[in-house]
Design a protein around this motif. Structure first.
Motif, PDB file in Angstrom:
ATOM      1  N   ARG A 153       0.854  -1.225   0.382  1.00 43.77           N
ATOM      2  CA  ARG A 153       0.383  -0.114   0.149  1.00 43.77           C
ATOM      3  C   ARG A 153       0.860   1.499  -0.297  1.00 43.77           C
ATOM      4  O   ARG A 153       0.926   2.008  -0.549  1.00 43.77           O
ATOM      5  CB  ARG A 153      -1.053  -0.164   1.458  1.00 43.77           C
ATOM      6  CG  ARG A 153      -2.259   0.956   1.306  1.00 43.77           C
ATOM      7  CD  ARG A 153      -2.799   0.620   2.716  1.00 43.77           C
ATOM      8  NE  ARG A 153      -3.852  -0.583   2.604  1.00 43.77           N
ATOM      9  CZ  ARG A 153      -4.449  -0.126   1.424  1.00 43.77           C
ATOM     10  NH1 ARG A 153      -5.534   0.544   1.435  1.00 43.77           N
ATOM     11  NH2 ARG A 153      -5.277  -1.372   2.406  1.00 43.77           N
ATOM     12  N   GLU A 154       1.745   1.291   0.910  1.00 41.69           N
ATOM     13  CA  GLU A 154       2.643   2.239   1.056  1.00 41.69           C
ATOM     14  C   GLU A 154       3.709   3.355  -0.592  1.00 41.69           C
ATOM     15  O   GLU A 154       3.699   4.023  -1.108  1.00 41.69           O
ATOM     16  CB  GLU A 154       3.717   2.290   1.909  1.00 41.69           C
ATOM     17  CG  GLU A 154       3.528   3.361   2.892  1.00 41.69           C
ATOM     18  CD  GLU A 154       5.184   3.840   3.437  1.00 41.69           C
ATOM     19  OE1 GLU A 154       6.121   4.529   4.262  1.00 41.69           O
ATOM     20  OE2 GLU A 154       5.041   2.336   4.362  1.00 41.69           O
ATOM     21  N   ALA A 209       1.233   4.117  -2.869  1.00 38.56           N
ATOM     22  CA  ALA A 209       1.443   5.975  -2.446  1.00 38.56           C
ATOM     23  C   ALA A 209       2.826   6.411  -3.384  1.00 38.56           C
ATOM     24  O   ALA A 209       1.745   7.196  -3.771  1.00 38.56           O
ATOM     25  CB  ALA A 209       0.686   5.675  -0.729  1.00 38.56           C
ATOM     26  N   GLU A 214       2.432   9.410  -6.075  1.00 32.48           N
ATOM     27  CA  GLU A 214       2.619   9.843  -5.215  1.00 32.48           C
ATOM     28  C   GLU A 214       3.538  10.844  -6.651  1.00 32.48           C
ATOM     29  O   GLU A 214       3.239  12.004  -7.017  1.00 32.48           O
ATOM     30  CB  GLU A 214       3.226  10.876  -3.795  1.00 32.48           C
ATOM     31  CG  GLU A 214       3.645  11.604  -3.268  1.00 32.48           C
ATOM     32  CD  GLU A 214       4.145  11.587  -2.378  1.00 32.48           C
ATOM     33  OE1 GLU A 214       4.230  10.578  -1.703  1.00 32.48           O
ATOM     34  OE2 GLU A 214       5.098  13.514  -1.911  1.00 32.48           O
TER      35      GLU A 214
END
Ligand SMILES: [Zn+2]
Length: 233
Positions: free
Chosen positions: A15-16, A19, A23
């Motif tokens: 998930r990170e 992200a 970004e």
């Protein structure tokens, strides 16, 4: 650990990373770099098109010169005009011919004017493009550096997460992992979502009871609406 739990744990760790990737891809630095790069890459094609246009103008100018020469040649018919008249030639015939020559000259002149205007516009376009290309080259170098710097600022964090994800190798079925990665590539994330009541918890679409019953025992189904995989704990 069940396959489902393993892939859910993987997704949680991923998930990170997802992200960070989002970004980066939506960053102003990348947008600027991509726009400039696109312009830069398309410049040769635009210059080729202008070259083709210039060649067409040249051909048009040559054709006009030829037409002008043809008109000029007919004027030589008038050289011995006085003699012809004294020999009893039909003056009205020559008057008509002179009118025709005058009209042809007018046409050639109009076409020369149009061609001149087109050449002027093309030249302005070329000068503008030239300036843009020169400026884009400078900006592209700076934009690339800025984007690389943003990427570099996330590199450690990315490497850390990737290492965490590496630890899952062998714990997750390859076919399941391939399906997960394919969805992720399509920017469907999270890929696995829990059933909520009898709905997909990502898009809230109602699932038929028969579909819900398929979820027993760790099975998953694909949501018809958002195309995520739905599971039931
Ligand atoms: Zn859904």
């Amino acid at each position: 650990m069940s396959q489902l739990q393993a892939i859910l744990d993987y997704q949680e760790a991923d998930r990170e990373l997802y992200a960070i990737e989002r970004e980066l891809s939506s960053s102003e630095e990348r947008k600027k770099y991509v726009t400039l790069k696109k312009f830069w890459d398309s410049a040769p094609e635009k210059l080729d098109a202008m070259e083709a246009k210039a060649a067409a103008f040249k051909a048009e100018a040559e054709a006009l010169i030829k037409r002008y020469e043809q008109v000029e040649a007919t004027i030589s018919d008038f050289e011995n005009f006085e003699e012809l008249v004294s020999d009893g030639a039909d003056i009205s015939f020559y008057r008509k011919k002179a009118q025709s020559v005058s009209e042809q000259l007018k046409k050639v002149k109009a076409e020369i004017n149009a061609l001149t205007a087109n050449i002027k516009a093309a030249d302005e376009e070329y000068q503008k493009l030239k300036k843009q290309v020169i400026s884009a080259k400078k900006q592209l170098v700076a934009a690339k550096e800025a984007y690389e710097a943003v990427k570099a600022s996330k590199a450690d964090k990315k490497a850390e997460i990737e290492k965490k994800l590496q630890a899952f190798v062998g714990k997750i079925d390859e076919a399941a992992m391939a399906k997960y990665q394919a969805k992720r590539k399509e920017k469907v994330f999270p890929v696995f979502v829990e059933l909520y009541g009898n709905r997909c918890s990502a898009c809230s679409m109602d699932l038929p009871l028969v579909a819900c019953s398929k979820l027993e025992g760790g099975n998953v189904i694909e949501c018809d609406h958002c195309h995520r995989f739905i599971y039931k704990k």
